[in-house]
Structures are given as C-alpha cells and as structure tokens.
Design an enzyme around this catalytic site. Sequence first.
Site, PDB file in Angstrom:
ATOM      1  N   GLY A   1      80.508  41.488  24.558  1.00 23.06           N
ATOM      2  CA  GLY A   1      81.735  41.292  23.771  1.00 23.06           C
ATOM      3  C   GLY A   1      82.669  40.341  24.497  1.00 23.06           C
ATOM      4  O   GLY A   1      82.217  39.472  25.234  1.00 23.06           O
TER       5      GLY A   1
ATOM      6  N   SER B   1      78.580  39.933  30.582  1.00 27.03           N
ATOM      7  CA  SER B   1      78.416  38.626  29.946  1.00 27.03           C
ATOM      8  C   SER B   1      78.862  38.718  28.497  1.00 27.03           C
ATOM      9  O   SER B   1      79.238  39.788  28.011  1.00 27.03           O
ATOM     10  CB  SER B   1      76.948  38.195  30.007  1.00 27.03           C
ATOM     11  N   LYS B   2      78.771  37.601  27.828  1.00 30.05           N
ATOM     12  CA  LYS B   2      79.168  37.496  26.415  1.00 30.05           C
ATOM     13  C   LYS B   2      78.508  38.572  25.546  1.00 30.05           C
ATOM     14  O   LYS B   2      79.071  38.991  24.538  1.00 30.05           O
ATOM     15  CB  LYS B   2      78.780  36.116  25.872  1.00 30.05           C
ATOM     16  N   ARG B   3      77.296  38.964  25.954  1.00 29.00           N
ATOM     17  CA  ARG B   3      76.572  39.981  25.176  1.00 29.00           C
ATOM     18  C   ARG B   3      77.376  41.267  25.045  1.00 29.00           C
ATOM     19  O   ARG B   3      77.215  42.032  24.115  1.00 29.00           O
ATOM     20  CB  ARG B   3      75.241  40.335  25.874  1.00 29.00           C
TER      21      ARG B   3
END
Length: 474
Positions: A255, A251-253
Amino acid sequence: MRVRFAPSPTGYLHVGGARTALFNYLLARRFNGVYVLRIEDTDVARSDKTFEMNLMETLKWLGLHWDEGPDKGGSYGPYRQSERLRIYREYAETLIKEGKAYRVYAYPKEIEALREKMINNGVAPHYNREMLEAFSTEKRRAEYKEKGLQPAVYFSMPRKQFFLKDMVKGEIVFSEGSVGDFVLLRSSGIPTYNFACVVDDTLMKITHVIRGDDHLSNTVKQLAIYEALGANPPQFGHVSTILGPDGKKLSKRHGSTSVEEYRSRGYLSEAVVNYLALLGWSSPDAKEIMSIDEMISKFSLDRFSKNPAIFDPKKLKWMNSHYIRAMKPGELLLRLKPYIEQCDYEVKHENLEGIIEVVKERIHVLTDFCEAAEIFFKKPSQLPDINSELISVFLNCADRLQKLQNWEKMNIIKVFKEVLKHHKVKRKEFYSTLRVLLTGKNEGPELADVVCLLGRDEVVSRVRAIGRGEQCSE
Ligand code: GLU
C-alpha cells in the site's frame, strides 16, 4: 554533535527515509547538536528538482526543521552534492597520488564482460587493480585523450578486515575480501554515493549517522575510504529495515509507502511522526503516544531494537484517530481546511467548530470529514416510512422545538422527554425514527448534539418534511 539527513531526490520521501530523518533529528535535538540536510543528487539520471523540493516540503510538514542545508546555507556548504564536484575531484586526485586510488581506462562493456567472466568461473565478482589496470594501455590512454574521454577512478580496497562498533547493532566484523575495488569517480566526473558521502561527512564534521541497515554493505567501503583519507569515521547506528505486516521488506505491494500519500489521505503530521518513532525505537517508560518534544526529551541511543520493525497501517490509523480526537476544534479546523474544500456539498461556516467537535470522534483520517459531516449540510434524500400516528408525534415535536426559548442541548432533551410523555410512542422508536428523519442515517453522533448543531430552522424544516411527504402521497 553534528548529524545529517542525506536523501537522494529520486522520489517522494518514503516512510523508511522519514524514519531516518526523524531519528537523526531527535538525536540532534536531544543533545543540542546541529541537524544538517544534505541533498545527495549524484544519480544525475534519477535526481529531480521537483523531488528535492517535495522532500524539503515534506520534512517541514513533519516538523523536522534543519539548521544547515541547501536553502539555509551554513559553514560547510554547499549542501547539494551536484555543487561539490570540484571537491570530490580534488580528493580523488589526492588518493591517486598516494596510490590509494587509480585511473581505469576501460569501457563499461569491458567491465561488464569482466564481471560476467568471474561469475561464470564461479568466483565472486570482485575487481582488483591488476585486472583493471590491464585495460589502461598506452594505446587506450591515447584513444581516451583523442576522444576527449575521462577515465573512471577506482578505489584500491585494502585486503584486510574492518571493524565497526555500531550504536545499534554492536560489534560488526567485515571479513577480508568481502568487497573488491570499486568506483570513486565515474568517467563523467560524478562521484559515487560512497565516495561523496565520506568526503561530505568528513568536511561537514558529521559526528553521528543513523541510517537503515540496508546500508551496511556500503559502510565497509566507507570505513576503508575514511581510513585512506586519514579521517575519523562518525559513529554509526544502523537501524533495522522496516518490514510490511507480512514480514517482507516494505514496498508498494503493502500500500502507501510515501509520507506524501499519508499526508494527502488525511493523516496528521503528529501521528505520522509519533508512529515512525516507534518503528525500531521505544521510550524507556514504554509510553506510546508522545509529542515530538516528549520524544526529544526521552531519546537515547540504547533504546533501539535489533529486530526488524513491522509497519502496521492499522496502528498508524488508530494513532491518527487518537490525535484527531485530542485536537482542539479550532486547530482541527485549520488542518481540515483543504479537505473541507473537497466536499461535494457546500460547507457553511456557522457552527463549524461545534460540528467538528462532534464528528471528530468518528473520523480516523481527515478525508473522512466530508462523509461524517454530510448530515449537517445535506438534507436526507429519503423520508422514513412511518404511519400517520407517528407522523403527528413528530409534527408535534417540531412545534415544540419551534417554540423552544433557548436553543440548547439540555432544553432540546427536555422537549424530547415531553413528547415521549404526551404521546404513546416507544422511546427507542422515537429516537431512531427521528434520527432517520433528520439525517437519513441509522446511526451517527448523539441525536441532541445533531439537533442542536443543525439549528432550529433546519431541524423544524427537516421534521416537517414528513408531514409534507404524507400530504403528497395522499
Ligand atoms: N543518499 C543516501 C540514501 O538516501 C544516504 C545514505 C546515508 O545516510 O548515508 O539512502
């Protein structure tokens, strides 16, 4: 063989979607099949034309060109679901007539209340025909008519087991009652993903579907719809979800997750495609660096891993630097063009290919170019602090370079050796100081290459600056 990639244009193409697109592409090309692009834009609120255009552009950048699609046409179009609403309606009508689907005259809040009630009673929130049709009283039907509202169409999920022989996961059994009745057509007339997907895969004669295993809960619904339509399902292959380095769903977490971000950060499409292929698939000879043509020739369905694939940005970066190093300077120059325009200094085109050849060893992503090549276009901002004896050595070196007949790497090295022979200066000190003098940095490409590429006038002027510097301070 007919395969498809069916993205929903609700965002940029993420690495998981790109991997799905790639696997289907490789399958089609390996077995001389047809590769279809279908735009699944039935989520009206979230779908966006800009995303659709961007998806297509990104797929083309990756080199995953389709044979049939919204822009190209084909025998089974239209290829945009929003343009196929009439078709879904007809299929829904047929299923209603056959008693396999039914209309529900309930307001969303009533369905929601029903769901909450089941959850509060500790039962799985599965709808059935009896509970949903209870809303469809004469009075309610009249009310819908009067208000110009349309009922939703629900699928009557058969209460039985479903089996799947998955190309990746093997035999899967979906137990009876794991899914309740579900919506085929919303009251807006827009189909749900599961319904539109089955109708389209049937009409578009899709034979194989590779997709992420996060779709398995949809697959049971789709198998039931195929059965109701009397159609043969395609062969499914559900590949393992991509996880981040910490083992959690990517996920976005973690990067950057969109292909677009990697593109703008200076990744080469060859490296991205190569890396994505290895997320859940491997070549029989365990080779890692492969062109797309090589992957096509080696692609087979029995090389998928059942284990989750770990997305490792460091490995992707390593692979990118490998592709940069292997690329011919002329080709690399073309790829670097947009990044060169972003340098905060003027890049002269004289010797540019030579400069690229030298700095390509030192860059991992194309965006590293400006910093790596800066020494060739910007004079150093500070002069090294050296004694007058050493200054005269460099001034002598500059004189020799000025007079050098052929400005070639080998001759330049000869000059350095002559200087070292005629002056009492340590080899290491000479070279490291000369580097600082010319580039303002303590490390960089091979010094003779730097000198050669900077050109005679620039080298002589940069070296002589130390003499001018001394005069000023005296
Ligand atoms: N539109 C779906 C998605 O983007 C397609 C899933 C499928 O391949 O069936 O996830």
